[in-house]
Write a protein that holds these residues in place. Structure first.
Motif, mmCIF file in Angstrom:
data_model
loop_
_atom_site.group_PDB
_atom_site.id
_atom_site.type_symbol
_atom_site.label_atom_id
_atom_site.label_comp_id
_atom_site.label_asym_id
_atom_site.label_seq_id
_atom_site.Cartn_x
_atom_site.Cartn_y
_atom_site.Cartn_z
ATOM 1 N N HIS A 160 1.311 -1.545 0.133
ATOM 2 C CA HIS A 160 0.048 -0.218 -0.467
ATOM 3 C C HIS A 160 0.776 1.406 -0.272
ATOM 4 O O HIS A 160 1.819 1.305 0.686
ATOM 5 C CB HIS A 160 -0.724 -0.174 1.447
ATOM 6 C CG HIS A 160 -1.500 -0.708 1.404
ATOM 7 N ND1 HIS A 160 -3.097 -1.845 1.687
ATOM 8 C CD2 HIS A 160 -2.245 -1.654 0.670
ATOM 9 C CE1 HIS A 160 -3.216 -2.149 1.645
ATOM 10 N NE2 HIS A 160 -3.264 -3.302 0.607
ATOM 11 N N ASN A 181 -7.430 -4.846 -3.431
ATOM 12 C CA ASN A 181 -6.446 -3.990 -3.437
ATOM 13 C C ASN A 181 -6.319 -2.548 -3.159
ATOM 14 O O ASN A 181 -6.312 -1.772 -1.793
ATOM 15 C CB ASN A 181 -5.128 -4.136 -4.085
ATOM 16 C CG ASN A 181 -5.003 -5.743 -4.021
ATOM 17 O OD1 ASN A 181 -4.683 -6.891 -2.870
ATOM 18 N ND2 ASN A 181 -4.309 -6.592 -5.481
ATOM 19 N N ALA A 184 -5.890 -0.590 0.558
ATOM 20 C CA ALA A 184 -5.077 1.192 0.664
ATOM 21 C C ALA A 184 -5.542 2.139 0.823
ATOM 22 O O ALA A 184 -5.289 2.990 1.855
ATOM 23 C CB ALA A 184 -4.941 1.065 -0.382
ATOM 24 N N HIS A 231 -5.294 4.879 4.464
ATOM 25 C CA HIS A 231 -5.594 6.300 4.097
ATOM 26 C C HIS A 231 -6.518 7.638 4.700
ATOM 27 O O HIS A 231 -7.450 7.887 5.368
ATOM 28 C CB HIS A 231 -5.461 7.021 2.525
ATOM 29 C CG HIS A 231 -5.300 7.446 1.746
ATOM 30 N ND1 HIS A 231 -5.227 9.170 1.919
ATOM 31 C CD2 HIS A 231 -3.665 8.009 0.947
ATOM 32 C CE1 HIS A 231 -4.630 9.996 0.679
ATOM 33 N NE2 HIS A 231 -4.243 9.345 0.941
ATOM 34 N N TYR A 256 -1.463 1.591 -5.174
ATOM 35 C CA TYR A 256 -1.404 0.330 -4.311
ATOM 36 C C TYR A 256 0.345 -0.323 -5.698
ATOM 37 O O TYR A 256 -0.260 0.456 -6.672
ATOM 38 C CB TYR A 256 -1.796 -0.880 -3.384
ATOM 39 C CG TYR A 256 -2.712 -1.576 -4.639
ATOM 40 C CD1 TYR A 256 -2.329 -2.271 -5.708
ATOM 41 C CD2 TYR A 256 -3.956 -0.923 -4.994
ATOM 42 C CE1 TYR A 256 -3.005 -3.184 -6.369
ATOM 43 C CE2 TYR A 256 -4.274 -1.866 -5.985
ATOM 44 C CZ TYR A 256 -3.661 -2.571 -7.113
ATOM 45 O OH TYR A 256 -4.850 -3.135 -7.646
#
Length: 236
Positions: free
Chosen positions: A36, A56, A60, A64, A148
């Motif tokens: 990530h 994914n 990720a 954030h 990512y």
């Protein structure tokens, strides 16, 4: 059957559980390691919606700092697994294309007006399709943020090499063209090309199966639909 899973371990765990429930043995041979990028700049927006072609991306963005702002937007997901990952990441309005990138583009065109704000594509560093090019003819704009990276394996783990040489495995599951290319490269690097070619190869799509011709594989089955449920239906 004794099967090799080539997905990143986080995703492969779910698949392994489903296969074991059907009486199969499973070993992990991840061809990609997901990393990530937690500090990537997302931008200011505004955006009409978020676009994801992999779970994914959902995992990720969940880490954030801008997650909460984006989770309020509609999310277009390529398939059921990506949609489920988006929901787990806090996106409540999720639309799944239940297919591949082409299906996703069609779904977006059905829901988003040509004069809408840009879509935000949360993507990996290696992408199979040019989603911007597919949406551009309809006047839709796409802002891509690589959230990512997928790092390729350089070789098989020792236990996988030993298992291939001893004939311990019956088949292998392939999910993308890139991961299949890496599988072929690892087989060559480890000098187990013949053993790898002799396995039964279960592929998510025709595109994922294409690199197998380079090693002379002949036992290749392609899922009727580009989703894992259809892929598992191939395995008896």
């Amino acid at each position: 059957m004794r099967l090799l899973l080539t997905r990143p371990v986080f995703e492969a765990e779910r698949t392994a559980a489903a296969l074991r429930a059907r009486g199969h043995e499973v070993a992990f041979a991840p061809m990609l390691e997901i990393e990530h990028i937690p500090d990537v700049s997302i931008g200011a927006g505004p955006w009409s919606a978020v676009l994801m072609t992999s779970g994914n991306a959902a995992r990720a963005i969940a880490e954030h700092p801008q997650h909460d702002r984006l989770a309020s937007l509609r999310c277009f997901a390529v398939g059921a697994q990506t949609a489920a990952a988006a929901k787990r990441a806090g996106f409540n309005d999720v639309v799944s294309a239940n297919g591949d990138g082409g299906d996703l583009a069609k779904v977006i065109l059905q829901h988003v007006a040509s004069d809408a704000e840009p879509l935000l594509y949360l993507a990996g560093d290696d992408r199979a399709r040019d989603m911007a090019a597919e949406l551009a003819p309809a006047g839709l704009r796409l802002e891509i943020v690589v959230i990512y990276r997928a790092k390729a394996a350089a070789h098989f783990a020792t236990e996988i090499n030993d298992g291939l040489r001893s004939g311990r495995f019956d088949g292998v599951l392939h999910y993308s063209r890139r991961s299949t290319e890496i599988f072929v490269a690892c087989a060559r690097e480890s000098n187990v090309t013949a053993a790898a070619a002799g396995l039964k190869h279960f592929c998510l799509s025709r595109r994922a199966s294409e690199p197998l011709s380079d090693i002379g594989a002949t036992q290749i089955a392609v899922a009727a639909r580009p989703d894992e449920a259809a892929m598992l239906e191939l395995i008896s």
